[in-house]
Design a protein around this motif. Sequence first.
Motif, PDB file in Angstrom:
ATOM      1  N   UNK A  46      18.197  -0.532 -11.517  1.00 24.64           N
ATOM      2  CA  UNK A  46      18.653  -1.371 -10.477  1.00 24.64           C
ATOM      3  C   UNK A  46      18.001  -3.050 -11.268  1.00 24.64           C
ATOM      4  N   UNK A  47      17.395  -2.818 -11.904  1.00 26.50           N
ATOM      5  CA  UNK A  47      16.243  -3.895 -12.327  1.00 26.50           C
ATOM      6  C   UNK A  47      17.163  -4.757 -14.543  1.00 26.50           C
ATOM      7  N   UNK A  48      17.341  -5.317 -14.492  1.00 31.08           N
ATOM      8  CA  UNK A  48      18.603  -5.901 -15.725  1.00 31.08           C
ATOM      9  C   UNK A  48      16.930  -6.956 -16.783  1.00 31.08           C
ATOM     10  N   UNK A  49      16.195  -7.274 -15.952  1.00 36.34           N
ATOM     11  CA  UNK A  49      15.061  -8.025 -16.321  1.00 36.34           C
ATOM     12  C   UNK A  49      13.586  -7.963 -16.423  1.00 36.34           C
ATOM     13  N   UNK A  50      13.220  -8.040 -17.083  1.00 37.79           N
ATOM     14  CA  UNK A  50      11.541  -8.401 -16.606  1.00 37.79           C
ATOM     15  C   UNK A  50      10.848  -9.912 -16.901  1.00 37.79           C
ATOM     16  N   UNK A  51      10.111 -10.949 -15.538  1.00 40.87           N
ATOM     17  CA  UNK A  51       9.057 -11.784 -15.605  1.00 40.87           C
ATOM     18  C   UNK A  51       8.303 -11.121 -15.228  1.00 40.87           C
ATOM     19  N   UNK A  52       7.831 -12.294 -16.136  1.00 43.53           N
ATOM     20  CA  UNK A  52       5.164 -11.348 -16.767  1.00 43.53           C
ATOM     21  C   UNK A  52       5.138 -13.207 -16.245  1.00 43.53           C
ATOM     22  N   UNK A  53       4.838 -13.259 -15.615  1.00 43.64           N
ATOM     23  CA  UNK A  53       3.907 -14.677 -14.879  1.00 43.64           C
ATOM     24  C   UNK A  53       2.528 -14.386 -14.593  1.00 43.64           C
ATOM     25  N   UNK A  54       1.618 -15.216 -13.755  1.00 41.94           N
ATOM     26  CA  UNK A  54       0.602 -15.618 -13.467  1.00 41.94           C
ATOM     27  C   UNK A  54      -0.070 -16.429 -12.649  1.00 41.94           C
ATOM     28  N   UNK A  55      -0.647 -15.931 -11.446  1.00 41.16           N
ATOM     29  CA  UNK A  55      -1.195 -17.430 -10.507  1.00 41.16           C
ATOM     30  C   UNK A  55      -2.658 -18.036 -11.177  1.00 41.16           C
ATOM     31  N   UNK A  56      -2.548 -18.897 -11.126  1.00 41.11           N
ATOM     32  CA  UNK A  56      -3.900 -20.124 -11.106  1.00 41.11           C
ATOM     33  C   UNK A  56      -3.495 -20.272 -12.339  1.00 41.11           C
ATOM     34  N   UNK A  57      -5.130 -21.296 -12.433  1.00 39.61           N
ATOM     35  CA  UNK A  57      -4.656 -22.056 -13.543  1.00 39.61           C
ATOM     36  C   UNK A  57      -4.829 -21.661 -15.523  1.00 39.61           C
ATOM     37  N   UNK A  58      -5.260 -20.281 -15.167  1.00 40.04           N
ATOM     38  CA  UNK A  58      -5.528 -19.226 -16.502  1.00 40.04           C
ATOM     39  C   UNK A  58      -4.228 -18.361 -16.189  1.00 40.04           C
ATOM     40  N   UNK A  59      -3.484 -18.371 -17.593  1.00 37.10           N
ATOM     41  CA  UNK A  59      -2.320 -16.989 -17.330  1.00 37.10           C
ATOM     42  C   UNK A  59      -3.128 -15.272 -17.774  1.00 37.10           C
ATOM     43  N   UNK A  60      -4.023 -15.661 -18.749  1.00 35.49           N
ATOM     44  CA  UNK A  60      -4.986 -14.642 -19.360  1.00 35.49           C
ATOM     45  C   UNK A  60      -6.144 -14.570 -20.202  1.00 35.49           C
ATOM     46  N   UNK A  61      -6.616 -14.658 -19.510  1.00 36.54           N
ATOM     47  CA  UNK A  61      -8.338 -15.101 -20.214  1.00 36.54           C
ATOM     48  C   UNK A  61      -8.898 -13.873 -21.249  1.00 36.54           C
ATOM     49  N   UNK A  62      -8.111 -13.124 -21.457  1.00 37.19           N
ATOM     50  CA  UNK A  62      -9.079 -11.909 -21.833  1.00 37.19           C
ATOM     51  C   UNK A  62      -9.691 -11.565 -21.517  1.00 37.19           C
ATOM     52  N   UNK A  63     -10.284  -9.747 -21.796  1.00 36.37           N
ATOM     53  CA  UNK A  63     -11.407  -9.182 -20.807  1.00 36.37           C
ATOM     54  C   UNK A  63     -11.987 -10.015 -19.519  1.00 36.37           C
ATOM     55  N   UNK A  64     -12.099  -9.079 -19.267  1.00 36.97           N
ATOM     56  CA  UNK A  64     -12.950  -9.474 -17.900  1.00 36.97           C
ATOM     57  C   UNK A  64     -15.058  -8.930 -18.402  1.00 36.97           C
ATOM     58  N   UNK A  65     -15.451 -10.027 -17.569  1.00 39.69           N
ATOM     59  CA  UNK A  65     -16.919 -10.328 -17.866  1.00 39.69           C
ATOM     60  C   UNK A  65     -17.502  -8.493 -17.431  1.00 39.69           C
TER      61      UNK A  65
END
Length: 260
Positions: A46-65
């Motif tokens: 039932x999935x035709x397409x996928x959207x990758x999104x993020x919450x907050x001011x940053x999309x992804x800052x790399x590795x967690x400390x």
Amino acid sequence: MTALTLTVDGGIARVTLAQPAIRNAFSDAAIAEITAAFLQVGERADVRAVVLAAEGPAFCAGADLNWMRRMADYSRDENRVDAGLLAEMLRVIYECPKPTIARVQGDVYAGGMGLVACCDMAVAADTAGFCLSEVKIGLIPATISPYVIRAMGARAAHRYFLTGERFSAQEAHRIGYVHEVVDADGLDAVVDGWLKHLLSAGPAAVRACKRLVLDMAEREISEQLIAATVESIATIRASSEGKEGVQAFLNKRKPNWLPG
């Protein structure tokens, strides 16, 4: 705490990174969740397409400390296993059989650059910043490099891999890393426009086109490659969807995958 949310509605899966307090940084747990989410949506009929999104001011800052602190004490073998899990997540996103869109609302650093590069399409807010910062701490962007180099090209990679400098959304667009740059309020309009195109196309043809790009990109144009393209078009022309699409075009009617 879960690293993401996953919803499916109207044929669209939305995978949203949901740890804004840590700028959606990776951990081993987050990597496992993202991998599982993309495997799941890739298999759903039932999935035709996928959207990758993020919450907050940053999309992804790399590795967690905290993850980085644990990695600092890993042996070489432990690092190999750990890096292998990150590499597998990137491969799963890149090879997801459904078309993927990165909706980049904020900054993208280090490993996060791989997430965007693995998606088929990317739109970024004009305030987003980008950075391959690994060299600043004595590391290299190794696992993300196959995808990032394909997205921005070798010439840009020579500069930004080596300097670790931050660059703008406008520069990301200029070098081809993202397809569109708009103000933050315009992100959804671009995403919705792409989704409209994707949903109006033949589902099997879209999957086959994505596979075609994955198979053909960066390869030498040889007799074997040309033969593979001949087999690909012969297969799709002879398929039920291919025949339906051509007949609909010739008869000036909608194909059966579109609502009447």
